[in-house]
Design an enzyme around this catalytic site. Sequence first.
Site, PDB file in Angstrom:
ATOM      1  N   LYS A 216     -10.007   7.322   6.495  1.00  0.00           N
ATOM      2  CA  LYS A 216      -8.576   7.544   6.714  1.00  0.00           C
ATOM      3  C   LYS A 216      -8.398   7.960   8.180  1.00  0.00           C
ATOM      4  O   LYS A 216      -8.646   9.122   8.535  1.00  0.00           O
ATOM      5  CB  LYS A 216      -8.078   8.638   5.760  1.00  0.00           C
ATOM      6  CG  LYS A 216      -6.631   9.041   6.001  1.00  0.00           C
ATOM      7  CD  LYS A 216      -5.933   9.379   4.709  1.00  0.00           C
ATOM      8  CE  LYS A 216      -4.539   9.911   4.947  1.00  0.00           C
ATOM      9  NZ  LYS A 216      -3.646   9.686   3.812  1.00  0.00           N
TER      10      LYS A 216
ATOM     11  N   GLU B 257      -7.617   3.769   4.247  1.00  0.00           N
ATOM     12  CA  GLU B 257      -6.355   4.293   3.708  1.00  0.00           C
ATOM     13  C   GLU B 257      -5.395   4.595   4.845  1.00  0.00           C
ATOM     14  O   GLU B 257      -5.754   5.264   5.819  1.00  0.00           O
ATOM     15  CB  GLU B 257      -6.600   5.569   2.876  1.00  0.00           C
ATOM     16  CG  GLU B 257      -5.286   6.091   2.287  1.00  0.00           C
ATOM     17  CD  GLU B 257      -5.450   7.330   1.396  1.00  0.00           C
ATOM     18  OE1 GLU B 257      -6.544   7.562   0.859  1.00  0.00           O
ATOM     19  OE2 GLU B 257      -4.443   8.046   1.249  1.00  0.00           O
ATOM     20  N   GLY B 258      -4.166   4.120   4.684  1.00  0.00           N
ATOM     21  CA  GLY B 258      -3.133   4.383   5.688  1.00  0.00           C
ATOM     22  C   GLY B 258      -2.501   5.743   5.451  1.00  0.00           C
ATOM     23  O   GLY B 258      -3.177   6.719   5.148  1.00  0.00           O
ATOM     24  N   ALA B 259      -1.208   5.799   5.603  1.00  0.00           N
ATOM     25  CA  ALA B 259      -0.467   7.046   5.350  1.00  0.00           C
ATOM     26  C   ALA B 259       0.868   6.635   4.754  1.00  0.00           C
ATOM     27  O   ALA B 259       1.559   5.777   5.319  1.00  0.00           O
ATOM     28  CB  ALA B 259      -0.264   7.811   6.645  1.00  0.00           C
TER      29      ALA B 259
ATOM     30  N   ASN C 215      -0.073   2.275 -10.809  1.00  0.00           N
ATOM     31  CA  ASN C 215      -0.835   3.481 -11.143  1.00  0.00           C
ATOM     32  C   ASN C 215       0.065   4.555 -11.753  1.00  0.00           C
ATOM     33  O   ASN C 215       1.078   4.931 -11.170  1.00  0.00           O
ATOM     34  CB  ASN C 215      -1.481   3.995  -9.838  1.00  0.00           C
ATOM     35  CG  ASN C 215      -2.339   5.211 -10.064  1.00  0.00           C
ATOM     36  OD1 ASN C 215      -3.045   5.300 -11.065  1.00  0.00           O
ATOM     37  ND2 ASN C 215      -2.283   6.145  -9.133  1.00  0.00           N
TER      38      ASN C 215
HETATM   39  N1  LIG Z   1      -4.059   7.452 -12.465  1.00  0.00           N
HETATM   40  C1  LIG Z   1      -3.990   8.774 -12.223  1.00  0.00           C
HETATM   41  N2  LIG Z   1      -4.173   9.651 -13.239  1.00  0.00           N
HETATM   42  C2  LIG Z   1      -4.093  10.981 -13.019  1.00  0.00           C
HETATM   43  N3  LIG Z   1      -3.816  11.539 -11.837  1.00  0.00           N
HETATM   44  C3  LIG Z   1      -3.635  10.713 -10.782  1.00  0.00           C
HETATM   45  C4  LIG Z   1      -3.705   9.303 -10.921  1.00  0.00           C
HETATM   46  N4  LIG Z   1      -3.478   8.746  -9.709  1.00  0.00           N
HETATM   47  C5  LIG Z   1      -3.280   9.768  -8.860  1.00  0.00           C
HETATM   48  N5  LIG Z   1      -3.364  10.941  -9.493  1.00  0.00           N
HETATM   49  C6  LIG Z   1      -3.132  12.286  -8.888  1.00  0.00           C
HETATM   50  O1  LIG Z   1      -1.862  12.236  -8.252  1.00  0.00           O
HETATM   51  C7  LIG Z   1      -1.884  12.982  -7.029  1.00  0.00           C
HETATM   52  C8  LIG Z   1      -1.492  12.079  -5.865  1.00  0.00           C
HETATM   53  O2  LIG Z   1      -2.497  11.083  -5.713  1.00  0.00           O
HETATM   54  P1  LIG Z   1      -3.120  10.745  -4.309  1.00  0.00           P
HETATM   55  O3  LIG Z   1      -3.427  11.961  -3.522  1.00  0.00           O
HETATM   56  O4  LIG Z   1      -4.250   9.808  -4.564  1.00  0.00           O
HETATM   57  O5  LIG Z   1      -1.874   9.985  -3.632  1.00  0.00           O
HETATM   58  P2  LIG Z   1      -1.797   9.320  -2.193  1.00  0.00           P
HETATM   59  O6  LIG Z   1      -0.975   8.102  -2.323  1.00  0.00           O
HETATM   60  O7  LIG Z   1      -3.155   9.160  -1.643  1.00  0.00           O
HETATM   61  O8  LIG Z   1      -0.993  10.424  -1.362  1.00  0.00           O
HETATM   62  P3  LIG Z   1      -0.883  10.565   0.233  1.00  0.00           P
HETATM   63  O9  LIG Z   1       0.250   9.671   0.645  1.00  0.00           O
HETATM   64  O10 LIG Z   1      -0.586  12.035   0.429  1.00  0.00           O
HETATM   65  O11 LIG Z   1      -2.187  10.166   0.849  1.00  0.00           O
HETATM   66  C9  LIG Z   1      -3.292  13.556  -6.912  1.00  0.00           C
HETATM   67  O12 LIG Z   1      -3.317  14.844  -7.447  1.00  0.00           O
HETATM   68  C10 LIG Z   1      -4.125  12.607  -7.784  1.00  0.00           C
HETATM   69  O13 LIG Z   1      -5.286  13.198  -8.299  1.00  0.00           O
HETATM   70 MG   LIG Z   2      -3.972   9.920   0.129  1.00  0.00          MG
END
Ligand SMILES: Nc1ncnc2c1ncn2[C@@H]1O[C@H](COP(=O)(O)OP(=O)(O)OP(=O)(O)O)[C@@H](O)[C@H]1O
Ligand SMILES: [Mg+2]
Length: 237
Positions: free
Chosen positions: A38, A118-120, A183
């Site tokens: 990232k 991974e982007g943002a 998801n």
């Molecule tokens: N399929 C899933 N089942 C249960 N929990 C999940 C699932 N997908 C994501 N989560 C939970 O949801 C939350 C947000 O997920 P994650 O951090 O991966 O998002 P992100 O898109 O990477 O966010 P960011 O933009 O901040 O990088 C986290 O606590 C993660 O563990």
């Molecule tokens: Mg993330």
Amino acid sequence: MTQTFFVTGTDTGVGKTAVTCALVRSLTAAGYRARAIKPIETGCAVSADGELLPADALAHRAASGLAELPLERFIRYRLREPLAPAVAAERAGVDLDISTCLELIRTAQTETDILLVEGAGGLLVPFTGTARNGYQTVADVIETLGVPVLVVARARLGTLNHVLLTWEELRRRNLVCAGVILNDVDAEAGLEREDNARVLRTFGVPVLAELPYTAHLESHLADVVRCITGSPRRERS
Ligand SMILES: Nc1ncnc2c1ncn2[C@@H]1O[C@H](COP(=O)(O)OP(=O)(O)OP(=O)(O)O)[C@@H](O)[C@H]1O
Ligand SMILES: [Mg+2]
């Protein structure tokens, strides 16, 4: 040759990191050297000794099974405020140099079979640059890299609009969409989830997987692994 995919989302908090890490573990189990990085992370917590802790990059390193490597091999910029990277950097007085992010990516590409970047947030988040000189969005960075994109979307009401907006922008820029992963980020099941994939496919969107709310995403990623590798499993050398 290294296969690189850029992982973007339809929003922040849609599961990019959770899916990326599970995918790295699945690819590793399938015999590939897989790594996630990232380049810029915002919203870093501050440790007792004042160090910025990038939760996503730490998760990427752990999932990649490379605890021995310094964190700098997984992230180039850490910022404290939970904002778009370019905005957090402006407020912190940090100059984000896109070429050092590209260098991080290029180096990682030489050390793995499959690299997930991974982007943002989502596609049009201001990633580098400044208000004065103009911002480069996540999509601009993907254009520079010229790699296919995996889109993670929250499986909720609103998903159709969010995915189609992202899909349209990818097409407008002639970026390759390797697939969309729907998801479930919360346990409460909604009626709208039943039809999201079917409806999106009528627009030509390649929905690769519908992931449930679970702490064990790996067992639901077989189709995504197949799509990414395009080949049957092999023995790791
Ligand atoms: N399929 C899933 N089942 C249960 N929990 C999940 C699932 N997908 C994501 N989560 C939970 O949801 C939350 C947000 O997920 P994650 O951090 O991966 O998002 P992100 O898109 O990477 O966010 P960011 O933009 O901040 O990088 C986290 O606590 C993660 O563990
Ligand atoms: Mg993330």
